[in-house]
Design a protein around this motif. Sequence first.
Motif, PDB file in Angstrom:
ATOM      1  N   PHE A   1      -6.724   7.056  -8.363  1.00 26.86           N
ATOM      2  CA  PHE A   1      -5.810   8.106  -8.827  1.00 26.86           C
ATOM      3  C   PHE A   1      -6.627   9.284  -9.345  1.00 26.86           C
ATOM      4  O   PHE A   1      -7.426   9.151 -10.273  1.00 26.86           O
ATOM      5  CB  PHE A   1      -4.898   7.569  -9.934  1.00 26.86           C
ATOM      6  CG  PHE A   1      -3.728   8.469 -10.235  1.00 26.86           C
ATOM      7  CD1 PHE A   1      -2.504   8.252  -9.645  1.00 26.86           C
ATOM      8  CD2 PHE A   1      -3.866   9.540 -11.115  1.00 26.86           C
ATOM      9  CE1 PHE A   1      -1.425   9.088  -9.917  1.00 26.86           C
ATOM     10  CE2 PHE A   1      -2.802  10.377 -11.389  1.00 26.86           C
ATOM     11  CZ  PHE A   1      -1.575  10.156 -10.782  1.00 26.86           C
ATOM     12  N   ASP A   2      -6.404  10.456  -8.754  1.00 26.22           N
ATOM     13  CA  ASP A   2      -7.131  11.664  -9.138  1.00 26.22           C
ATOM     14  C   ASP A   2      -6.569  12.198 -10.455  1.00 26.22           C
ATOM     15  O   ASP A   2      -5.431  12.676 -10.523  1.00 26.22           O
ATOM     16  CB  ASP A   2      -6.981  12.719  -8.038  1.00 26.22           C
ATOM     17  CG  ASP A   2      -7.868  13.946  -8.276  1.00 26.22           C
ATOM     18  OD1 ASP A   2      -8.387  14.086  -9.404  1.00 26.22           O
ATOM     19  OD2 ASP A   2      -8.034  14.747  -7.345  1.00 26.22           O
TER      20      ASP A   2
ATOM     21  N   PHE B   1       3.326   6.747  -7.058  1.00 23.27           N
ATOM     22  CA  PHE B   1       2.490   7.591  -7.913  1.00 23.27           C
ATOM     23  C   PHE B   1       2.139   8.942  -7.294  1.00 23.27           C
ATOM     24  O   PHE B   1       1.459   9.744  -7.936  1.00 23.27           O
ATOM     25  CB  PHE B   1       1.228   6.837  -8.308  1.00 23.27           C
ATOM     26  CG  PHE B   1       1.513   5.633  -9.170  1.00 23.27           C
ATOM     27  CD1 PHE B   1       1.849   5.794 -10.504  1.00 23.27           C
ATOM     28  CD2 PHE B   1       1.497   4.360  -8.637  1.00 23.27           C
ATOM     29  CE1 PHE B   1       2.131   4.702 -11.301  1.00 23.27           C
ATOM     30  CE2 PHE B   1       1.778   3.253  -9.428  1.00 23.27           C
ATOM     31  CZ  PHE B   1       2.104   3.421 -10.762  1.00 23.27           C
ATOM     32  N   GLY B   2       2.575   9.203  -6.078  1.00 24.09           N
ATOM     33  CA  GLY B   2       2.448  10.542  -5.512  1.00 24.09           C
ATOM     34  C   GLY B   2       1.150  10.845  -4.802  1.00 24.09           C
ATOM     35  O   GLY B   2       0.302   9.978  -4.585  1.00 24.09           O
ATOM     36  N   ASP B   3       1.011  12.141  -4.458  1.00 26.71           N
ATOM     37  CA  ASP B   3      -0.087  12.583  -3.599  1.00 26.71           C
ATOM     38  C   ASP B   3      -1.467  12.418  -4.203  1.00 26.71           C
ATOM     39  O   ASP B   3      -2.468  12.407  -3.481  1.00 26.71           O
ATOM     40  CB  ASP B   3       0.112  14.058  -3.216  1.00 26.71           C
ATOM     41  CG  ASP B   3       1.324  14.262  -2.325  1.00 26.71           C
ATOM     42  OD1 ASP B   3       1.798  13.272  -1.743  1.00 26.71           O
ATOM     43  OD2 ASP B   3       1.795  15.419  -2.217  1.00 26.71           O
TER      44      ASP B   3
ATOM     45  N   VAL C   1       0.829  -1.206   0.000  1.00 29.00           N
ATOM     46  CA  VAL C   1       0.000   0.000   0.000  1.00 29.00           C
ATOM     47  C   VAL C   1       0.863   1.254   0.000  1.00 29.00           C
ATOM     48  O   VAL C   1       0.665   2.176  -0.793  1.00 29.00           O
ATOM     49  CB  VAL C   1      -0.957  -0.006   1.212  1.00 29.00           C
ATOM     50  CG1 VAL C   1      -1.620   1.364   1.388  1.00 29.00           C
ATOM     51  CG2 VAL C   1      -2.019  -1.079   1.052  1.00 29.00           C
ATOM     52  N   LYS C   2       1.844   1.295   0.895  1.00 28.83           N
ATOM     53  CA  LYS C   2       2.715   2.464   0.995  1.00 28.83           C
ATOM     54  C   LYS C   2       3.569   2.623  -0.278  1.00 28.83           C
ATOM     55  O   LYS C   2       3.792   3.743  -0.752  1.00 28.83           O
ATOM     56  CB  LYS C   2       3.611   2.349   2.229  1.00 28.83           C
ATOM     57  CG  LYS C   2       2.860   2.473   3.548  1.00 28.83           C
ATOM     58  CD  LYS C   2       3.811   2.406   4.726  1.00 28.83           C
ATOM     59  CE  LYS C   2       3.064   2.579   6.043  1.00 28.83           C
ATOM     60  NZ  LYS C   2       2.453   3.929   6.167  1.00 28.83           N
ATOM     61  N   GLY C   3       4.032   1.503  -0.822  1.00 26.20           N
ATOM     62  CA  GLY C   3       4.874   1.557  -2.011  1.00 26.20           C
ATOM     63  C   GLY C   3       4.148   2.111  -3.222  1.00 26.20           C
ATOM     64  O   GLY C   3       4.690   2.930  -3.973  1.00 26.20           O
TER      65      GLY C   3
ATOM     66  N   LEU D   1     -13.983  -0.820   8.256  1.00 30.25           N
ATOM     67  CA  LEU D   1     -13.418  -1.698   7.229  1.00 30.25           C
ATOM     68  C   LEU D   1     -12.049  -1.221   6.746  1.00 30.25           C
ATOM     69  O   LEU D   1     -11.180  -2.022   6.440  1.00 30.25           O
ATOM     70  CB  LEU D   1     -14.366  -1.800   6.040  1.00 30.25           C
ATOM     71  CG  LEU D   1     -15.714  -2.491   6.297  1.00 30.25           C
ATOM     72  CD1 LEU D   1     -16.503  -2.574   5.001  1.00 30.25           C
ATOM     73  CD2 LEU D   1     -15.493  -3.892   6.854  1.00 30.25           C
ATOM     74  N   ILE D   2     -11.857   0.068   6.658  1.00 32.03           N
ATOM     75  CA  ILE D   2     -10.566   0.596   6.217  1.00 32.03           C
ATOM     76  C   ILE D   2      -9.565   0.509   7.361  1.00 32.03           C
ATOM     77  O   ILE D   2      -9.714   1.167   8.402  1.00 32.03           O
ATOM     78  CB  ILE D   2     -10.692   2.053   5.725  1.00 32.03           C
ATOM     79  CG1 ILE D   2     -11.605   2.128   4.496  1.00 32.03           C
ATOM     80  CG2 ILE D   2      -9.315   2.637   5.396  1.00 32.03           C
ATOM     81  CD1 ILE D   2     -11.817   3.535   3.960  1.00 32.03           C
ATOM     82  N   VAL D   3      -8.528  -0.298   7.163  1.00 36.95           N
ATOM     83  CA  VAL D   3      -7.516  -0.484   8.210  1.00 36.95           C
ATOM     84  C   VAL D   3      -6.214   0.232   7.887  1.00 36.95           C
ATOM     85  O   VAL D   3      -5.356   0.405   8.756  1.00 36.95           O
ATOM     86  CB  VAL D   3      -7.246  -1.987   8.450  1.00 36.95           C
ATOM     87  CG1 VAL D   3      -8.489  -2.663   9.010  1.00 36.95           C
ATOM     88  CG2 VAL D   3      -6.801  -2.679   7.168  1.00 36.95           C
ATOM     89  N   LEU D   4      -6.055   0.642   6.621  1.00 40.52           N
ATOM     90  CA  LEU D   4      -4.865   1.390   6.229  1.00 40.52           C
ATOM     91  C   LEU D   4      -5.204   2.213   4.993  1.00 40.52           C
ATOM     92  O   LEU D   4      -5.863   1.713   4.067  1.00 40.52           O
ATOM     93  CB  LEU D   4      -3.709   0.430   5.907  1.00 40.52           C
ATOM     94  CG  LEU D   4      -2.389   1.073   5.454  1.00 40.52           C
ATOM     95  CD1 LEU D   4      -1.805   1.948   6.556  1.00 40.52           C
ATOM     96  CD2 LEU D   4      -1.390  -0.006   5.048  1.00 40.52           C
ATOM     97  N   ILE D   5      -4.790   3.467   4.989  1.00 40.81           N
ATOM     98  CA  ILE D   5      -5.062   4.314   3.831  1.00 40.81           C
ATOM     99  C   ILE D   5      -3.930   5.324   3.662  1.00 40.81           C
ATOM    100  O   ILE D   5      -3.445   5.898   4.640  1.00 40.81           O
ATOM    101  CB  ILE D   5      -6.429   5.028   3.972  1.00 40.81           C
ATOM    102  CG1 ILE D   5      -6.768   5.799   2.692  1.00 40.81           C
ATOM    103  CG2 ILE D   5      -6.474   5.931   5.191  1.00 40.81           C
ATOM    104  CD1 ILE D   5      -8.216   6.290   2.632  1.00 40.81           C
ATOM    105  N   GLU D   6      -3.487   5.492   2.435  1.00 41.39           N
ATOM    106  CA  GLU D   6      -2.488   6.504   2.094  1.00 41.39           C
ATOM    107  C   GLU D   6      -3.135   7.532   1.168  1.00 41.39           C
ATOM    108  O   GLU D   6      -3.886   7.191   0.263  1.00 41.39           O
ATOM    109  CB  GLU D   6      -1.303   5.848   1.374  1.00 41.39           C
ATOM    110  CG  GLU D   6      -0.506   4.881   2.237  1.00 41.39           C
ATOM    111  CD  GLU D   6       0.316   5.590   3.303  1.00 41.39           C
ATOM    112  OE1 GLU D   6       0.875   6.673   3.007  1.00 41.39           O
ATOM    113  OE2 GLU D   6       0.407   5.068   4.433  1.00 41.39           O
TER     114      GLU D   6
END
Length: 219
Positions: free
Chosen positions: A113-114, A22-24, A15-17, A43-48
């Motif tokens: 991805f925005d 791909f950036g912010d 997730v972090k990688g 449900l969300i346990v990790l989010i970047e």
Amino acid sequence: MEHINDEIKFLTSTVKGIARQFGDNCEVVLLDLTQHEKYGSGLIVLIENGHVTGRKVGDTGTNLGLEVLRGTDQEGDKHNYLTKTKDGRMLRSTTMYIRNSENYPVGCICINFDITSLMMAETAIKEFTDLNKINTDVKEVFVNNVNDVLAVLLQEVQSFIGKPVAHMSKNDKLKGIKYLDEKGAFLIQKSGDKICEYFGISKYTLYNYLDIIRKEQDM
């Protein structure tokens, strides 16, 4: 337990990688679906980069997860599809499910991805490069000296007449010289010598042709 901890470390690293690669503008989310009967908050346990959709750890999943858990959507994984945030920003999204040995979804990784700014840039670029909105009839050539301008005009003559000079008739040459005259070629110093050489005619013939052309224009 050690095996589970290794999986969590790997998923966290993944997730972090992806987010750092791909950036912010790239949100990456890890959801825990083991408590699917309580499909709601938590449900969300990790989010970047959660600012992309405005979500955070502890928030819920989307409607797609419900369809997979219910069995309505057997496939589950979806790649490179278009989504939209509540405030209207456009996202390119991918959802990949993590399944146990019984092929039941126990988690998923979501990438959002925005692309809003990219789409705006694309629109601006198309506005400037749309040939339907650009006048392509004007032929302007940028050169270093006036002799190069004459060389370009002589090249245009062959395209204008539609045949090489060796196959041009008298009428063809008259048309070609008229084309050059209208383009201002004879305003270029000593252009007559090069034009005579191009058409394979004498200066006397050239001036005779010019006289015919200009008399026709005055009629």
